[in-house]
Design an enzyme around this catalytic site. Structure first.
Site, PDB file in Angstrom:
ATOM      1  N   TYR A 187      83.410  40.386  65.910  1.00 56.10           N
ATOM      2  CA  TYR A 187      84.101  39.716  67.020  1.00 56.10           C
ATOM      3  C   TYR A 187      83.657  40.301  68.356  1.00 56.10           C
ATOM      4  O   TYR A 187      83.407  39.579  69.313  1.00 56.10           O
ATOM      5  CB  TYR A 187      85.618  39.877  66.861  1.00 56.10           C
ATOM      6  CG  TYR A 187      86.415  38.996  67.802  1.00 56.10           C
ATOM      7  CD1 TYR A 187      86.905  37.764  67.365  1.00 56.10           C
ATOM      8  CD2 TYR A 187      86.660  39.384  69.113  1.00 56.10           C
ATOM      9  CE1 TYR A 187      87.613  36.943  68.229  1.00 56.10           C
ATOM     10  CE2 TYR A 187      87.376  38.563  69.980  1.00 56.10           C
ATOM     11  CZ  TYR A 187      87.844  37.351  69.532  1.00 56.10           C
ATOM     12  OH  TYR A 187      88.548  36.538  70.390  1.00 56.10           O
TER      13      TYR A 187
ATOM     14  N   PHE B  36      73.048  16.661  87.059  1.00 53.20           N
ATOM     15  CA  PHE B  36      73.185  16.031  85.743  1.00 53.20           C
ATOM     16  C   PHE B  36      74.616  15.505  85.586  1.00 53.20           C
ATOM     17  O   PHE B  36      75.528  15.954  86.280  1.00 53.20           O
ATOM     18  CB  PHE B  36      72.835  17.020  84.626  1.00 53.20           C
ATOM     19  CG  PHE B  36      72.876  16.368  83.278  1.00 53.20           C
ATOM     20  CD1 PHE B  36      71.982  15.354  82.964  1.00 53.20           C
ATOM     21  CD2 PHE B  36      73.824  16.725  82.333  1.00 53.20           C
ATOM     22  CE1 PHE B  36      72.043  14.709  81.729  1.00 53.20           C
ATOM     23  CE2 PHE B  36      73.883  16.093  81.103  1.00 53.20           C
ATOM     24  CZ  PHE B  36      72.992  15.085  80.798  1.00 53.20           C
ATOM     25  N   ASP B  37      74.830  14.556  84.678  1.00 52.82           N
ATOM     26  CA  ASP B  37      76.146  13.901  84.601  1.00 52.82           C
ATOM     27  C   ASP B  37      77.296  14.866  84.296  1.00 52.82           C
ATOM     28  O   ASP B  37      78.385  14.734  84.857  1.00 52.82           O
ATOM     29  CB  ASP B  37      76.147  12.707  83.636  1.00 52.82           C
ATOM     30  CG  ASP B  37      75.837  13.083  82.201  1.00 52.82           C
ATOM     31  OD1 ASP B  37      75.234  14.145  81.997  1.00 52.82           O
ATOM     32  OD2 ASP B  37      76.191  12.323  81.293  1.00 52.82           O
TER      33      ASP B  37
ATOM     34  N   ASP C  52      70.597  25.089  87.479  1.00 54.37           N
ATOM     35  CA  ASP C  52      70.932  24.477  86.199  1.00 54.37           C
ATOM     36  C   ASP C  52      69.604  24.479  85.443  1.00 54.37           C
ATOM     37  O   ASP C  52      68.734  23.657  85.697  1.00 54.37           O
ATOM     38  CB  ASP C  52      71.471  23.061  86.438  1.00 54.37           C
ATOM     39  CG  ASP C  52      71.667  22.297  85.138  1.00 54.37           C
ATOM     40  OD1 ASP C  52      71.252  22.803  84.073  1.00 54.37           O
ATOM     41  OD2 ASP C  52      72.223  21.190  85.192  1.00 54.37           O
TER      42      ASP C  52
ATOM     43  N   ALA D  89      68.430  24.206  82.242  1.00 53.37           N
ATOM     44  CA  ALA D  89      68.247  23.695  80.876  1.00 53.37           C
ATOM     45  C   ALA D  89      66.766  23.609  80.473  1.00 53.37           C
ATOM     46  O   ALA D  89      66.403  23.966  79.363  1.00 53.37           O
ATOM     47  CB  ALA D  89      68.910  22.329  80.750  1.00 53.37           C
TER      48      ALA D  89
ATOM     49  N   LYS E 200      68.101  22.978  74.960  1.00 54.47           N
ATOM     50  CA  LYS E 200      66.820  22.414  75.412  1.00 54.47           C
ATOM     51  C   LYS E 200      65.730  23.483  75.256  1.00 54.47           C
ATOM     52  O   LYS E 200      65.180  23.659  74.183  1.00 54.47           O
ATOM     53  CB  LYS E 200      66.933  21.934  76.870  1.00 54.47           C
ATOM     54  CG  LYS E 200      67.675  20.605  77.020  1.00 54.47           C
ATOM     55  CD  LYS E 200      69.148  20.765  77.072  1.00 54.47           C
ATOM     56  CE  LYS E 200      69.861  19.519  77.494  1.00 54.47           C
ATOM     57  NZ  LYS E 200      71.324  19.702  77.477  1.00 54.47           N
TER      58      LYS E 200
ATOM     59  N   HIS F 211      79.763   6.658  79.763  1.00 54.11           N
ATOM     60  CA  HIS F 211      78.673   6.115  78.943  1.00 54.11           C
ATOM     61  C   HIS F 211      78.737   6.582  77.488  1.00 54.11           C
ATOM     62  O   HIS F 211      78.241   5.900  76.603  1.00 54.11           O
ATOM     63  CB  HIS F 211      77.305   6.451  79.558  1.00 54.11           C
ATOM     64  CG  HIS F 211      76.995   7.904  79.616  1.00 54.11           C
ATOM     65  ND1 HIS F 211      77.677   8.768  80.431  1.00 54.11           N
ATOM     66  CD2 HIS F 211      76.084   8.652  78.958  1.00 54.11           C
ATOM     67  CE1 HIS F 211      77.193   9.980  80.270  1.00 54.11           C
ATOM     68  NE2 HIS F 211      76.226   9.943  79.385  1.00 54.11           N
TER      69      HIS F 211
HETATM   70  N1  F0G Z   1      72.223  20.262  82.694  1.00 57.50           N
HETATM   71  C1  F0G Z   1      71.214  19.443  82.386  1.00 57.50           C
HETATM   72  C2  F0G Z   1      70.066  19.298  83.322  1.00 57.50           C
HETATM   73  C3  F0G Z   1      71.250  18.728  81.192  1.00 57.50           C
HETATM   74  O1  F0G Z   1      70.265  17.901  80.895  1.00 57.50           O
HETATM   75  C4  F0G Z   1      72.360  18.897  80.324  1.00 57.50           C
HETATM   76  C5  F0G Z   1      72.442  18.161  79.066  1.00 57.50           C
HETATM   77  C6  F0G Z   1      73.379  19.786  80.681  1.00 57.50           C
HETATM   78  C7  F0G Z   1      73.272  20.461  81.884  1.00 57.50           C
HETATM   79  C8  F0G Z   1      74.572  20.021  79.816  1.00 57.50           C
HETATM   80  O2  F0G Z   1      74.243  20.766  78.717  1.00 57.50           O
HETATM   81  O3  F0G Z   1      74.643  19.272  76.755  1.00 57.50           O
HETATM   82  O4  F0G Z   1      74.462  21.744  76.496  1.00 57.50           O
HETATM   83  O5  F0G Z   1      76.445  20.745  77.565  1.00 57.50           O
HETATM   84  N2  F0G Z   1      71.704  17.188  78.807  1.00 57.50           N
HETATM   85  C9  F0G Z   1      71.623  16.435  77.584  1.00 57.50           C
HETATM   86  C10 F0G Z   1      70.688  15.284  77.778  1.00 57.50           C
HETATM   87  C11 F0G Z   1      72.914  16.070  76.967  1.00 57.50           C
HETATM   88  O6  F0G Z   1      70.626  14.415  76.896  1.00 57.50           O
HETATM   89  O7  F0G Z   1      69.966  15.234  78.786  1.00 57.50           O
HETATM   90  P1  F0G Z   1      74.989  20.610  77.299  1.00 57.50           P
END
Ligand code: F0G
Length: 457
Positions: free
Chosen positions: A72, A124-125, A214, A216, A257, A449
């Site tokens: 843990y 990102f969304d 960010d 990823a 990613k 979406h």
């Molecule tokens: N930032 C970026 C640029 C992303 O593309 C994503 C996720 C996230 C943050 C969030 O990360 O999914 O681990 O919570 N993108 C995926 C996509 C879902 O299909 O582009 P997460």
């Protein structure tokens, strides 16, 4: 003769995928309310919905899974991940989270307040969602070139310095930080140049603002810097990555990613006080500081994946496969975001289906068409994903309306890419027959979406 391009790995384990008939797909997509997220994966032949968490782990990553320390507190897996993050990014403090949006949730719980403005390059969304959920506003400062899909600017992910300065000049007091997304996903997997990152840092310093990456797809971003920024041609990827992160104060990471794992994320930072404040929320939302929603084995796989994901040969294979698909589509005259991005090919749905009204969701319509054609699942990055304006509740129609074909890492071969290319060509050849788009039947108030229900318009 010069040897042709080929993968920098071979395949040790396979997973069966199945084709289906048009009649089956017609029924399945109707049952799924014309939302590709609501399909079962076995109803899909080639799944390009996302490159997130869908990659194939290596033999070394699977070995690391067996070595996970599931304590843990104070697990050795935590320290392994900490060391890898420090070696690759230079951040000496980190908090594990279960994925990228969880990192955003924890960090923004500390930093984002009602009425704030958060400038960046096409948030990102989930990033935008976490900002707007806190009644703050995401301000897109991406360069204008990004919105012209035929323009071949090498760094379409860049932040426009004038747009950024404008926000800061007018309302610096409302800006908690600047966020730069690497690569810029929403604009087409487009990279941000080192020069641009340096410039963002300078502007931030002038206004004493925090810079968050960010990150990823930071490794794919570094690959493009190496290829496209003259000064970095001979510089190793890891050196480039370290310089990139030297311009940030904090990073959020979706390890799904560029760390090539199926789940995981983290926040990297240097500041002790910020670390303390984030720790409170991490414990509340994610888990104790040394696991944060992950199993020990997940942390081990991330540590190994961070090294593999920043290997030049791997990145070369990866990005060239995406480019291969993009080039095939361009040869057929299909309009795509150029240059081809790092993780996906972004098809310009406005130019593909010019006669369809934007109110009928062109990119979603196109995504349904390629699914019907060959069982290929892409995703809409357009008006559905853009959600309604939080104040007026009107639909937002972004400048770019994309069908994204995201390529999972180390999963499909170029034969699969050929199937995708021909499937889209067939839709392109009959595009004049696609006269009916989609209408919304039911939607959620934010990030709609994922669950939206649609019918033919
Ligand atoms: N930032 C970026 C640029 C992303 O593309 C994503 C996720 C996230 C943050 C969030 O990360 O999914 O681990 O919570 N993108 C995926 C996509 C879902 O299909 O582009 P997460």
């Amino acid at each position: 003769m010069e040897l042709p391009f080929s993968e920098s790995y071979r395949i040790k384990m396979v997973e069966t995928i199945r084709k289906s008939t048009l009649e089956e797909r017609q029924k399945w997509i109707k049952d799924a309310k014309y939302n590709l997220f609501l399909l079962k994966s076995e109803q899909v032949f080639i799944d390009l919905l996302t490159d997130s968490g869908t990659g194939a782990m290596s033999d070394k990553q699977w070995s690391e899974m067996m070595l996970g320390d599931e304590s843990y507190a104070g697990a050795s897996s935590y320290y392994k991940m900490k060391e890898a993050i420090f070696n690759i990014t230079g951040f000496d403090r980190f908090l594990p989270t279960h994925q990228g949006r969880a990192a955003e949730n924890v960090l923004f719980s500390v930093l984002v307040k009602e009425g704030n403005l958060v400038p960046g390059n096409s948030h990102f969304d989930t990033t935008k969602g976490h900002i707007e959920f806190r009644k703050a506003f995401a301000v897109d400062c991406t360069i204008e070139e990004a919105f012209d899909t035929s323009c071949t600017h090498p760094f379409k992910g860049n932040v426009d310095p004038e747009k950024l300065e404008d926000v800061l000049k007018k309302s610096a007091d409302k800006v908690p930080f600047i966020i730069v997304t690497l690569t810029n996903n929403s604009a087409g997997g487009q990279p941000v140049s080192m020069e641009n990152l340096r410039m963002v840092r300078q502007i931030a310093d002038r206004y004493r603002k925090i810079v968050i990456f960010d990150a990823a797809r930071f490794a794919e971003n570094a690959y493009f810097i190496k290829l496209r920024e003259e000064k970095y041609k001979g510089v190793p990827i890891r050196t480039i990555v370290l310089e990139m992160f030297s311009y940030a104060d904090v990073m959020t990471m979706s390890s799904k990613k560029d760390a090539i794992v199926n789940i995981g994320g983290f926040i990297g930072m240097r500041d002790e006080e910020l670390f303390r404040q984030c720790s409170v929320f991490n414990i509340m939302f994610e888990g104790y500081l040394t696991y944060g929603g992950l199993a020990g084995r997940d942390m081990n796989a991330i540590a190994q994946g961070l090294y593999e994901g920043t290997d030049f040969e791997y990145l070369d294979t990866r990005v060239k496969q995406v480019e291969y698909l993009g080039n095939r589509l361009m040869k057929f005259g299909i309009p795509v975001q150029q240059p081809i991005g790092g993780h996906a090919v972004f098809v310009d749905a406005k130019r593909f289906l010019p006669d369809l009204k934007k109110e009928e969701f062109q990119a979603q319509t196109l995504a349904i068409q390629i699914y019907l054609e060959a069982g290929v699942r892409g995703v809409e990055i357009g008006a559905l994903m853009a959600d309604r304006d939080p104040v007026t509740r009107e639909n937002r129609f972004p400048k770019l309306e994309f069908l994204r074909l995201a390529i999972p890492r180390r999963v499909y071969t170029n034969n699969h890419m050929d199937v995708v290319a021909i499937a889209l060509k067939n839709v392109f050849d009959r595009r004049k027959e696609v006269t009916r788009g989609m209408k919304i039947i039911r939607e959620a108030s934010i990030m709609r979406h994922f669950t939206v229900e649609l019918d033919l318009a």
